[in-house]
Write an enzyme that holds these catalytic residues in place. Structure first.
Site, PDB file in Angstrom:
ATOM      1  N   LYS A  21      52.435  45.820  45.344  1.00 47.43           N
ATOM      2  CA  LYS A  21      52.722  44.421  45.009  1.00 47.43           C
ATOM      3  C   LYS A  21      51.950  43.996  43.773  1.00 47.43           C
ATOM      4  O   LYS A  21      50.963  44.619  43.351  1.00 47.43           O
ATOM      5  CB  LYS A  21      52.388  43.502  46.179  1.00 47.43           C
ATOM      6  CG  LYS A  21      50.927  43.541  46.667  1.00 47.43           C
ATOM      7  CD  LYS A  21      49.965  42.673  45.869  1.00 47.43           C
ATOM      8  CE  LYS A  21      48.554  42.733  46.398  1.00 47.43           C
ATOM      9  NZ  LYS A  21      47.543  42.114  45.494  1.00 47.43           N
ATOM     10  N   ALA A 108      42.570  51.294  45.199  1.00 49.88           N
ATOM     11  CA  ALA A 108      41.624  50.234  44.822  1.00 49.88           C
ATOM     12  C   ALA A 108      42.018  49.583  43.508  1.00 49.88           C
ATOM     13  O   ALA A 108      41.173  49.272  42.666  1.00 49.88           O
ATOM     14  CB  ALA A 108      40.197  50.785  44.744  1.00 49.88           C
ATOM     15  N   GLY A 110      44.154  46.737  43.346  1.00 52.43           N
ATOM     16  CA  GLY A 110      44.642  45.372  43.496  1.00 52.43           C
ATOM     17  C   GLY A 110      46.142  45.297  43.703  1.00 52.43           C
ATOM     18  O   GLY A 110      46.733  44.226  43.552  1.00 52.43           O
ATOM     19  N   SER A 115      47.567  48.718  52.081  1.00 49.50           N
ATOM     20  CA  SER A 115      48.386  47.860  52.939  1.00 49.50           C
ATOM     21  C   SER A 115      49.806  48.401  53.048  1.00 49.50           C
ATOM     22  O   SER A 115      50.434  48.324  54.111  1.00 49.50           O
ATOM     23  CB  SER A 115      48.407  46.435  52.383  1.00 49.50           C
ATOM     24  OG  SER A 115      47.111  45.864  52.421  1.00 49.50           O
ATOM     25  N   ASP A 148      47.351  41.785  53.525  1.00 49.02           N
ATOM     26  CA  ASP A 148      48.500  42.109  52.686  1.00 49.02           C
ATOM     27  C   ASP A 148      49.551  42.954  53.403  1.00 49.02           C
ATOM     28  O   ASP A 148      50.619  43.215  52.851  1.00 49.02           O
ATOM     29  CB  ASP A 148      48.053  42.860  51.420  1.00 49.02           C
ATOM     30  CG  ASP A 148      47.301  41.967  50.441  1.00 49.02           C
ATOM     31  OD1 ASP A 148      47.424  40.733  50.553  1.00 49.02           O
ATOM     32  OD2 ASP A 148      46.594  42.512  49.581  1.00 49.02           O
TER      33      ASP A 148
END
Length: 317
Positions: A21, A108, A110, A115, A148
């Site tokens: 995302k 890692a 973001g 998720s 998330d």
């Protein structure tokens, strides 16, 4: 007569794909006494994917392949491992599962790769074990695993509130095209939030202070109109200044993307991935080429959005 050997049938396996995302907007309130920050965020699922293959096993086992696989834990700290354990407990399943993760979303970075793993694991194990849970049941379990994870199940575009786990689908038109500047170094999400709190003098207390959701009205209008220029102008991330203080070098890909004519540039989540919005697919490729040529990212990829959430790709009995 010569008989042609028949290949053995594959063991029962389920393959599920879930997207990463980008946060088109991330607005962060002051933390409550529980340490959680109230959020107002607008998620968009992008065509960078995690894939999970689930097969029966005596125990719960996780293996990993793909980019940065060596950085991914395979014990109970892995979100896919936790997703399988939560589902097994909820559904009363006593058998194990082997989850093989094929990484396609930065670790890692973001972009919620972990998720996406959890969402894919939930759906894969639900299918493998035939638990028969509804999508709403899976979304509720997803929220227990991580903030998330519900969005990775839902996909497309959605507004998140609470910790980001309370979702409302958002109406959008058209397709948007992104260039992502990826870094092999990660940024610790707790450290970024800590720097954000320090900058604003936040002290956890009470229920927390929700952020202003009215500020995202122009962004929602841009999505409904399918207008990439208006969307680029409305991109926002409250955590970006804190992330830049922790990793000042991130200013370099941001500047290069802007110089290359990106319609908007924003840090994805808590970073360090920099997301640059192109006018169209070809322009996103040109922005990506400029970032690559400048040598300000370890890797650069392009993707389109929005895409669907976690989906079963194949299953064999």
């Amino acid at each position: 007569m010569t008989l042609t050997p028949v290949a053995p049938l594959p063991e029962h396996e389920v393959r599920v794909r879930a997207p990463g995302k980008v946060n088109l907007s991330l607005r962060v309130g002051a933390p409550g006494a529980d340490g959680y920050h109230p959020l107002h965020t607008i998620f968009q699922a992008v065509s960078l994917y995690e894939e999970i293959v689930a097969t029966p096993a005596d125990d719960l086992v996780v293996t990993v392949s793909g980019t940065q696989a060596e950085l991914v834990p395979t014990d109970e700290t892995n979100l896919a491992w936790r997703a399988a354990a939560v589902l097994a407990e909820h559904a009363g399943v006593s058998g194990g599962v082997h989850l093989h993760l094929e990484k396609g979303v930065p670790v890692a970075g973001g972009m919620a790769g972990g998720s996406a793993d959890a969402a894919a694991a939930l759906l894969a194990c639900d299918t493998l074990w035939a638990t028969g849970l509804s999508r709403d049941d899976l979304l509720e379990l997803a929220g227990e695993i991580g903030s998330d994870v519900p969005f990775a199940l839902m996909g497309h575009t959605a507004v998140g509130s609470g910790r980001g786990h309370l979702l409302t689908p958002a109406l959008t038109r058209g397709e948007f095209h992104w260039a992502f500047a990826l870094q092999d170094r990660g940024l610790s999400t707790p450290e970024v939030y800590g720097a954000f709190d320090a900058a604003h003098g936040h002290v956890p207390s009470g229920p927390g202070t929700p952020p202003d959701d009215e500020a995202d009205v122009p962004l929602m209008q841009a999505l409904r109109a399918g207008d990439p220029h208006a969307l680029g102008e409305a991109l926002h991330n409250d955590l970006e200044p804190a992330a830049l203080r922790l990793d000042p070098a991130l200013a370099e890909p941001i500047a290069v993307a802007r110089d290359a004519g990106a319609l908007g540039v924003v840090l994805s989540g808590s970073g360090p991935t920099v997301a640059a919005l192109g006018r169209n697919r070809q322009h996103a490729l040109l922005v990506a080429a400029a970032i690559t040529a400048a040598g300000v990212a370890d890797r650069v990829v392009t993707a389109s959005a929005p895409v669907a959430g976690a989906r079963v790709v194949s299953t064999t009995e």
